[in-house]
Design a protein around this motif. Structure first.
Motif, PDB file in Angstrom:
ATOM      1  N   SER A 129      -8.059  -3.757  -5.246  1.00 40.73           N
ATOM      2  CA  SER A 129      -6.875  -4.048  -4.230  1.00 40.73           C
ATOM      3  C   SER A 129      -6.466  -2.711  -3.736  1.00 40.73           C
ATOM      4  O   SER A 129      -5.240  -2.813  -3.002  1.00 40.73           O
ATOM      5  CB  SER A 129      -6.220  -4.980  -4.766  1.00 40.73           C
ATOM      6  N   LEU A 130      -6.815  -1.581  -4.152  1.00 40.58           N
ATOM      7  CA  LEU A 130      -6.166  -0.474  -3.435  1.00 40.58           C
ATOM      8  C   LEU A 130      -6.652  -0.071  -1.955  1.00 40.58           C
ATOM      9  O   LEU A 130      -7.745  -0.419  -1.501  1.00 40.58           O
ATOM     10  CB  LEU A 130      -6.813   0.962  -4.337  1.00 40.58           C
ATOM     11  N   PRO A 131      -5.665   0.363  -1.096  1.00 39.06           N
ATOM     12  CA  PRO A 131      -4.430   0.835  -1.350  1.00 39.06           C
ATOM     13  C   PRO A 131      -3.293  -0.368  -0.904  1.00 39.06           C
ATOM     14  O   PRO A 131      -2.152  -0.029  -1.082  1.00 39.06           O
ATOM     15  CB  PRO A 131      -4.434   1.733  -0.047  1.00 39.06           C
ATOM     16  N   TYR A 132      -3.783  -1.562  -0.701  1.00 36.26           N
ATOM     17  CA  TYR A 132      -2.848  -2.820  -0.431  1.00 36.26           C
ATOM     18  C   TYR A 132      -1.973  -2.783  -1.412  1.00 36.26           C
ATOM     19  O   TYR A 132      -0.669  -2.842  -1.285  1.00 36.26           O
ATOM     20  CB  TYR A 132      -3.560  -4.117  -0.365  1.00 36.26           C
ATOM     21  N   SER A 155      -6.379   0.669   6.005  1.00 30.77           N
ATOM     22  CA  SER A 155      -7.344   0.366   4.738  1.00 30.77           C
ATOM     23  C   SER A 155      -6.863  -0.747   4.072  1.00 30.77           C
ATOM     24  O   SER A 155      -7.679  -1.888   3.744  1.00 30.77           O
ATOM     25  CB  SER A 155      -7.338   1.448   3.731  1.00 30.77           C
ATOM     26  N   ALA A 156      -5.255  -0.890   3.863  1.00 27.00           N
ATOM     27  CA  ALA A 156      -4.616  -2.022   3.314  1.00 27.00           C
ATOM     28  C   ALA A 156      -4.989  -3.386   4.047  1.00 27.00           C
ATOM     29  O   ALA A 156      -5.060  -4.478   3.730  1.00 27.00           O
ATOM     30  CB  ALA A 156      -3.243  -1.810   3.335  1.00 27.00           C
ATOM     31  N   MET A 157      -4.848  -3.080   5.667  1.00 29.10           N
ATOM     32  CA  MET A 157      -5.048  -4.258   6.415  1.00 29.10           C
ATOM     33  C   MET A 157      -6.208  -4.820   6.339  1.00 29.10           C
ATOM     34  O   MET A 157      -6.595  -6.303   6.466  1.00 29.10           O
ATOM     35  CB  MET A 157      -4.937  -3.844   7.734  1.00 29.10           C
ATOM     36  N   ARG A 158      -7.501  -3.972   6.001  1.00 30.29           N
ATOM     37  CA  ARG A 158      -8.588  -4.544   5.812  1.00 30.29           C
ATOM     38  C   ARG A 158      -9.002  -5.550   4.434  1.00 30.29           C
ATOM     39  O   ARG A 158      -9.670  -6.509   4.804  1.00 30.29           O
ATOM     40  CB  ARG A 158      -9.773  -3.272   5.408  1.00 30.29           C
ATOM     41  N   LEU A 172       0.712  -0.212  -1.250  1.00 31.08           N
ATOM     42  CA  LEU A 172       1.694  -0.156  -0.078  1.00 31.08           C
ATOM     43  C   LEU A 172       2.765  -1.227  -0.472  1.00 31.08           C
ATOM     44  O   LEU A 172       3.888  -1.326  -0.214  1.00 31.08           O
ATOM     45  CB  LEU A 172       0.874  -0.562   0.942  1.00 31.08           C
ATOM     46  N   ASP A 173       2.153  -2.485  -1.210  1.00 38.11           N
ATOM     47  CA  ASP A 173       2.914  -3.678  -1.414  1.00 38.11           C
ATOM     48  C   ASP A 173       4.313  -3.233  -2.385  1.00 38.11           C
ATOM     49  O   ASP A 173       5.080  -3.614  -2.491  1.00 38.11           O
ATOM     50  CB  ASP A 173       2.111  -4.662  -2.100  1.00 38.11           C
ATOM     51  N   ALA A 174       3.557  -2.466  -3.579  1.00 32.72           N
ATOM     52  CA  ALA A 174       4.444  -2.022  -4.349  1.00 32.72           C
ATOM     53  C   ALA A 174       5.788  -1.198  -4.062  1.00 32.72           C
ATOM     54  O   ALA A 174       6.823  -1.387  -4.364  1.00 32.72           O
ATOM     55  CB  ALA A 174       3.817  -1.327  -5.616  1.00 32.72           C
ATOM     56  N   PHE A 175       5.315  -0.406  -2.928  1.00 29.58           N
ATOM     57  CA  PHE A 175       6.513   0.443  -2.350  1.00 29.58           C
ATOM     58  C   PHE A 175       7.246  -0.523  -1.248  1.00 29.58           C
ATOM     59  O   PHE A 175       8.598  -0.274  -1.146  1.00 29.58           O
ATOM     60  CB  PHE A 175       6.087   1.571  -1.966  1.00 29.58           C
ATOM     61  N   LEU A 176       6.593  -1.205  -0.519  1.00 32.99           N
ATOM     62  CA  LEU A 176       7.480  -1.783   0.691  1.00 32.99           C
ATOM     63  C   LEU A 176       8.136  -3.052   0.113  1.00 32.99           C
ATOM     64  O   LEU A 176       9.074  -3.397   0.906  1.00 32.99           O
ATOM     65  CB  LEU A 176       6.768  -2.069   1.742  1.00 32.99           C
ATOM     66  N   MET A 189       2.986  -9.458   4.666  1.00 35.32           N
ATOM     67  CA  MET A 189       2.066  -8.795   4.934  1.00 35.32           C
ATOM     68  C   MET A 189       2.814  -7.429   5.792  1.00 35.32           C
ATOM     69  O   MET A 189       3.699  -7.563   6.217  1.00 35.32           O
ATOM     70  CB  MET A 189       1.102  -9.451   6.086  1.00 35.32           C
ATOM     71  N   TYR A 190       1.988  -6.339   5.759  1.00 37.00           N
ATOM     72  CA  TYR A 190       2.659  -5.294   6.379  1.00 37.00           C
ATOM     73  C   TYR A 190       1.792  -4.888   7.665  1.00 37.00           C
ATOM     74  O   TYR A 190       1.010  -4.055   7.170  1.00 37.00           O
ATOM     75  CB  TYR A 190       2.623  -3.925   5.292  1.00 37.00           C
ATOM     76  N   HIS A 191       2.211  -5.145   8.782  1.00 40.95           N
ATOM     77  CA  HIS A 191       1.482  -5.127   9.860  1.00 40.95           C
ATOM     78  C   HIS A 191       1.429  -3.766  10.635  1.00 40.95           C
ATOM     79  O   HIS A 191       0.795  -3.331  11.522  1.00 40.95           O
ATOM     80  CB  HIS A 191       1.834  -6.261  10.819  1.00 40.95           C
ATOM     81  N   ASP A 192       2.430  -3.009  10.300  1.00 42.13           N
ATOM     82  CA  ASP A 192       2.483  -1.852  11.416  1.00 42.13           C
ATOM     83  C   ASP A 192       3.591  -0.636  10.846  1.00 42.13           C
ATOM     84  O   ASP A 192       4.094  -0.925   9.351  1.00 42.13           O
ATOM     85  CB  ASP A 192       3.785  -2.601  12.245  1.00 42.13           C
ATOM     86  N   LEU A 193       3.394   0.353  11.238  1.00 45.18           N
ATOM     87  CA  LEU A 193       4.018   1.588  10.800  1.00 45.18           C
ATOM     88  C   LEU A 193       5.409   1.418  11.433  1.00 45.18           C
ATOM     89  O   LEU A 193       5.595   1.038  12.545  1.00 45.18           O
ATOM     90  CB  LEU A 193       3.524   2.945  11.090  1.00 45.18           C
ATOM     91  N   PRO A 194       6.297   2.180  10.862  1.00 43.24           N
ATOM     92  CA  PRO A 194       7.696   2.418  11.486  1.00 43.24           C
ATOM     93  C   PRO A 194       7.457   3.090  12.939  1.00 43.24           C
ATOM     94  O   PRO A 194       6.743   3.966  12.754  1.00 43.24           O
ATOM     95  CB  PRO A 194       8.513   3.184  10.753  1.00 43.24           C
ATOM     96  N   ARG A 195       7.876   2.745  14.011  1.00 46.80           N
ATOM     97  CA  ARG A 195       7.533   2.922  15.368  1.00 46.80           C
ATOM     98  C   ARG A 195       8.557   4.139  15.688  1.00 46.80           C
ATOM     99  O   ARG A 195       8.218   5.119  16.788  1.00 46.80           O
ATOM    100  CB  ARG A 195       7.437   2.128  16.347  1.00 46.80           C
TER     101      ARG A 195
END
Ligand SMILES: [Zn+2]
Length: 194
Positions: free
Chosen positions: A153-156, A96-99, A159-163, A1-7
């Motif tokens: 499943s957009l945009p999750y 949106s992805a987290m939702r 996001l998943d495809a790129f990360l 899961m991608y919980h956060d943005l780079p800070r």
């Protein structure tokens, strides 16, 4: 899961640098009337950033034609601002992805942290589910992507495809670059199929 943005501040200044490149190529192309483009940036005051970004980070880079009788505004694509939304593109995607993820509590935390209320987030969901898949951009772009994405499943899935394939900062940058064409004013108009 991608919980956060780079800070890191580096991530945000890197996105600004990408925007400056995109702006520079738009400026070089000049106006469609042949006129020269002059800098006409405007302040967007993006919401959803913490801590507050310094002013250059809040500027939507834009130009204005210098020819009398034209004076057209030309706004290049951006990896920072998603269409007319005042939230930064990265945050719209992330929340949106987290939702769609299994952790509603985490969404609440993020929403509080970025100051987006439930109605705003619900609108983003509609954008990703109904509006975005109908854009000319997506119809062309999805063909270049594997795997095939389920609209639900957009945009999750994006996001998943790129990360999944890249380290976090790089993955985010590539994703925002990929989506940059939809940030030009008017690019999100829906093509009515006949
Ligand atoms: Zn012009």
């Amino acid at each position: 899961m991608y919980h956060d943005l780079p800070r890191t501040a580096r991530f945000w200044s890197f996105l600004l640098a990408v925007d400056q490149d995109l702006a520079e190529s738009a400026r070089k192309k000049a106006c469609s009337c042949g006129g020269r483009l002059h800098c006409a940036n405007y302040l967007r005051k993006p919401r959803g950033t913490r801590p507050q970004l310094p002013e250059p980070q809040c500027l939507r880079l834009s130009f204005c034609c210098d020819r009398d009788g034209c004076r057209k505004r030309v706004t290049p694509p951006s990896v920072r601002f998603l269409g007319p939304k005042v939230y930064l593109g990265a945050i719209v995607i992330l929340i949106s992805a987290m939702r769609q993820g299994p952790s509603p509590r985490r969404v609440r935390e993020l929403s509080t942290c970025f100051g987006a209320d439930r109605r705003t987030i619900a609108r983003w969901q509609v954008f990703w589910r109904e509006h975005f898949p109908q854009t000319p951009f997506w119809k062309v772009a999805r063909a270049r992507l594997t795997p095939i994405f389920e609209i639900t499943s957009l945009p999750y899935s994006l996001l998943d495809a790129f990360l999944r394939r890249h380290p976090r900062c790089r993955g985010w940058t590539l994703l925002l670059r990929f989506l940059a064409p939809i940030t030009i004013p008017g690019a999100l108009r829906i093509e009515v199929s006949r």
